[in-house]
Design an enzyme around this catalytic site. Sequence first.
Site, PDB file in Angstrom:
ATOM      1  N   GLU A 116       0.858  -1.188   0.000  1.00 17.22           N
ATOM      2  CA  GLU A 116       0.000   0.000   0.000  1.00 17.22           C
ATOM      3  C   GLU A 116       0.894   1.239   0.000  1.00 17.22           C
ATOM      4  O   GLU A 116       2.092   1.153   0.306  1.00 17.22           O
ATOM      5  CB  GLU A 116      -0.910  -0.009   1.227  1.00 17.22           C
ATOM      6  CG  GLU A 116      -0.162  -0.041   2.553  1.00 17.22           C
ATOM      7  CD  GLU A 116      -1.029  -0.537   3.699  1.00 17.22           C
ATOM      8  OE1 GLU A 116      -2.016   0.143   3.991  1.00 17.22           O
ATOM      9  OE2 GLU A 116      -0.706  -1.598   4.288  1.00 17.22           O
ATOM     10  N   LYS A 118       2.833   4.560   1.142  1.00 20.76           N
ATOM     11  CA  LYS A 118       3.364   5.085   2.410  1.00 20.76           C
ATOM     12  C   LYS A 118       2.965   6.556   2.492  1.00 20.76           C
ATOM     13  O   LYS A 118       3.528   7.403   1.802  1.00 20.76           O
ATOM     14  CB  LYS A 118       4.882   4.933   2.476  1.00 20.76           C
ATOM     15  CG  LYS A 118       5.468   5.357   3.816  1.00 20.76           C
ATOM     16  CD  LYS A 118       6.966   5.073   3.866  1.00 20.76           C
ATOM     17  CE  LYS A 118       7.532   5.461   5.217  1.00 20.76           C
ATOM     18  NZ  LYS A 118       7.410   6.885   5.521  1.00 20.76           N
ATOM     19  N   ASP A 120       2.530  10.371   3.541  1.00 27.06           N
ATOM     20  CA  ASP A 120       3.488  11.363   4.043  1.00 27.06           C
ATOM     21  C   ASP A 120       2.706  12.375   4.874  1.00 27.06           C
ATOM     22  O   ASP A 120       2.378  13.475   4.420  1.00 27.06           O
ATOM     23  CB  ASP A 120       4.189  12.058   2.866  1.00 27.06           C
ATOM     24  CG  ASP A 120       5.489  12.729   3.299  1.00 27.06           C
ATOM     25  OD1 ASP A 120       5.924  12.474   4.429  1.00 27.06           O
ATOM     26  OD2 ASP A 120       6.044  13.506   2.510  1.00 27.06           O
ATOM     27  N   TYR A 225      -6.510   8.460   7.086  1.00 25.85           N
ATOM     28  CA  TYR A 225      -6.523   7.145   6.450  1.00 25.85           C
ATOM     29  C   TYR A 225      -6.022   6.119   7.466  1.00 25.85           C
ATOM     30  O   TYR A 225      -4.941   6.292   8.034  1.00 25.85           O
ATOM     31  CB  TYR A 225      -5.611   7.113   5.221  1.00 25.85           C
ATOM     32  CG  TYR A 225      -6.250   7.647   3.956  1.00 25.85           C
ATOM     33  CD1 TYR A 225      -6.883   6.789   3.072  1.00 25.85           C
ATOM     34  CD2 TYR A 225      -6.204   9.002   3.652  1.00 25.85           C
ATOM     35  CE1 TYR A 225      -7.468   7.269   1.904  1.00 25.85           C
ATOM     36  CE2 TYR A 225      -6.791   9.505   2.494  1.00 25.85           C
ATOM     37  CZ  TYR A 225      -7.420   8.627   1.626  1.00 25.85           C
ATOM     38  OH  TYR A 225      -8.004   9.106   0.478  1.00 25.85           O
ATOM     39  N   LYS A 315      11.201   2.924  -0.080  1.00 27.50           N
ATOM     40  CA  LYS A 315      11.166   4.366  -0.317  1.00 27.50           C
ATOM     41  C   LYS A 315      11.398   4.692  -1.794  1.00 27.50           C
ATOM     42  O   LYS A 315      12.191   4.044  -2.474  1.00 27.50           O
ATOM     43  CB  LYS A 315      12.232   5.084   0.534  1.00 27.50           C
ATOM     44  CG  LYS A 315      12.038   4.947   2.028  1.00 27.50           C
ATOM     45  CD  LYS A 315      10.792   5.615   2.540  1.00 27.50           C
ATOM     46  CE  LYS A 315      10.870   7.117   2.573  1.00 27.50           C
ATOM     47  NZ  LYS A 315      11.709   7.664   3.626  1.00 27.50           N
ATOM     48  N   CYS A 409      26.066  45.524   1.247  1.00 27.85           N
ATOM     49  CA  CYS A 409      24.872  44.804   1.695  1.00 27.85           C
ATOM     50  C   CYS A 409      23.659  45.236   0.880  1.00 27.85           C
ATOM     51  O   CYS A 409      23.396  46.440   0.759  1.00 27.85           O
ATOM     52  CB  CYS A 409      24.631  45.073   3.183  1.00 27.85           C
ATOM     53  SG  CYS A 409      23.052  44.438   3.783  1.00 27.85           S
ATOM     54  N   CYS A 412      21.190  47.386   3.300  1.00 33.37           N
ATOM     55  CA  CYS A 412      21.516  48.694   3.901  1.00 33.37           C
ATOM     56  C   CYS A 412      22.621  49.455   3.181  1.00 33.37           C
ATOM     57  O   CYS A 412      22.871  50.627   3.481  1.00 33.37           O
ATOM     58  CB  CYS A 412      21.901  48.513   5.371  1.00 33.37           C
ATOM     59  SG  CYS A 412      23.481  47.658   5.607  1.00 33.37           S
ATOM     60  N   CYS A 427      27.293  41.252   6.470  1.00 33.66           N
ATOM     61  CA  CYS A 427      27.116  42.700   6.554  1.00 33.66           C
ATOM     62  C   CYS A 427      27.610  43.126   7.938  1.00 33.66           C
ATOM     63  O   CYS A 427      27.196  42.548   8.949  1.00 33.66           O
ATOM     64  CB  CYS A 427      25.638  43.059   6.377  1.00 33.66           C
ATOM     65  SG  CYS A 427      25.265  44.772   6.812  1.00 33.66           S
ATOM     66  N   CYS A 432      21.526  47.245  10.317  1.00 32.02           N
ATOM     67  CA  CYS A 432      20.957  46.875   9.011  1.00 32.02           C
ATOM     68  C   CYS A 432      19.496  46.455   9.207  1.00 32.02           C
ATOM     69  O   CYS A 432      19.205  45.594  10.046  1.00 32.02           O
ATOM     70  CB  CYS A 432      21.765  45.718   8.431  1.00 32.02           C
ATOM     71  SG  CYS A 432      21.041  44.976   6.957  1.00 32.02           S
TER      72      CYS A 432
END
Length: 678
Positions: A116, A118, A120, A225, A315, A409, A412, A427, A432
């Site tokens: 079946e 897997k 997530d 499920y 997997k 930067c 800034c 920076c 900043c």
Amino acid sequence: MPSDDLKKRAAYLREQINRHNYLYHTLDRPEISDAEFDRLFDELLELERKHPELVTPDSPTLRVGSAPLEGFAEATHALPMLSLSKVTSAAEFLEFDRRTRGILGDKGDKIEYTIEPKFDGLAVELIYEKGMLTQGSTRGDGIRGENVTANLKTIRTIPLRLRGAYPELLEVRGEVILTKADFQKLNSARLASGEEPFANPRNAAAGSVRQLDSKITARRPLRFYAYGIGRISDGRPAGHYQTMSMLAEFGFMVSDLLKLFGDIEALQRYHNEILNKRNEIEYDIDGTVIKVNDFGLQELLGEISRSPRWAVAWKFPPQQETTQVEDIIVQVGRTGALTPVAKLKPVNVGGVIVSRATLHNEDEIARKDIRIGDTVLVQRAGDVIPEIVLVIKEKRTGGEKPFVMPELCPACGELVARSEDEAIARCVNSACPAQIVERIAHFASRGAMDIEGLGYRTVEMLVEKGIISDAADIFTLTEKKEAILQLERTGEKWFANLLEGIEKAKHRPLENFIFALGIRNVGEHLASLLADNFGSIEKLAQATEEKLTEIKEIGPVVARSIVEYFKNKKNLEILEKLKAAGVEFPEKSPGDIPAAKGVAGEIAGKTFVLTGTLESFSREHAAAEIRRRGGRVTESVSAATDYLVTGDKPGSKLEKAKKLGIRILSEDEFLRFLSKNE
């Protein structure tokens, strides 16, 4: 007291609403219109409002959520929720099959396997007594989880009362998920309201179930499920396949992709079939789960540590797609670190639209030779941030532009510097604006001061409007109500909740407070270590580099960062402002410090490093188990390391540990080691 007629009417409404919920959400076969359903629901809601004694544990009105909780109680699983060992190739799966048949001997000749998807999502357990849902909990570490019953009751595909001829006691295991379509809608709504989007459906599902306010969970389009059972008082089926049929009869959603095979080659073909159509499946999956079907054979096979010998997760490989680097921009972090980020031509990678990928630093870009305009291979696996795997140089046209780290930067305009011993440019301007936003957002984040309602976008808006300029200003927001309520996506209720979160933040534990300060190189673990060793901010502020490096896990770089932080005038001013605003400067007495408890055993006083992905629990949980037994956990392997614990796909730490002759523990060995030193 309500009359018998009212009781009968309430019972009828409950029965009808639960029936139509099941038809609509589980079977996808509605018999009445939404308007008709709403009329039934509203009538029951009104009846229960006038007569609260009519509310029953299986009332569908409970799905709208209940009052917020202070926290979740612990729930212990009567039977452990085992994790699965995994394979990633046909050869590894065939080795699992060979080993299984070898253990079973003659009984292994006619094995049937189920296969079946897997899921997530977030694994949970539901306990039904006399057909009624009495408790729902998260998997947690497999032994102990969190009691999230009120939240799980809001999920419409979870039966509040079982259908058919059910046993006295039944424990159902399964996964809470969000479909891909529902995930996209949820993120669109969050963006429209100025909230941060979720990274992926799994994070969204897990975060939704773990809300202290179940009304928030109720608003999320979650599904459940079922994929198995724990305890059952009677009527246990012969095997897993039969169990899933039984759960469907009780009213649960089960995967329609579940199949039973006696032919190992046919099973492998079916695994590949699911792999090839994974993007067409409405929810995220990251592999298949294969189980010996017969429960009698499962008992003979038993388990290794916290993984059963009778099941394996096969997997899928990481998902990859090609796209184009449209630009490389630079983001500025709270410590001034400049991080290059690739802006990609949006591409669908495994059901998620990817438009950015972190490039880490200048050296990483040079190593992979990534240029603006390049065609690249992008990869994401699980909730890992998308990364550029490689450049497809054959597709270069000559118009691609090499990336050059800016000398000024981007936030800034001040100078950028890079020290010889670092791969990161920074920076140097502590004022900043980008750094200010990042520092304040970090201060308010969950592992730090945990101020609900003060997310990144809100902080950005408050800094931009000049309402706050440092973390201490958060505690003066009461005085700035008028200005704040003029901003977008604010209101009286939101502001009241924000103030409540700010008030709670005044009393955070010492380790959270230290982490919130944002001291360079000090993460959550080191913050906890500093809290244990010094016991107060005042003592930590007075610590010398020599004193700090006496702590086994703290080296000269971290020690220097801490000392420099407390030498900085601006930081000291902010600390004084925090104290003046009523923020508690917490202390730890020696009795609160784990190191002072004199833990005995092989782990006490030893140094561990963790590498790779652990199946049984997260690396954070593994580290906590080591520290609970008096051990230490560090990030890097050195001659001072006693043990390296290896999970799936260990990195370069493994090779270094081998060269240094450090003892290496597999996950199974590590679990046995923990158990022996309990």
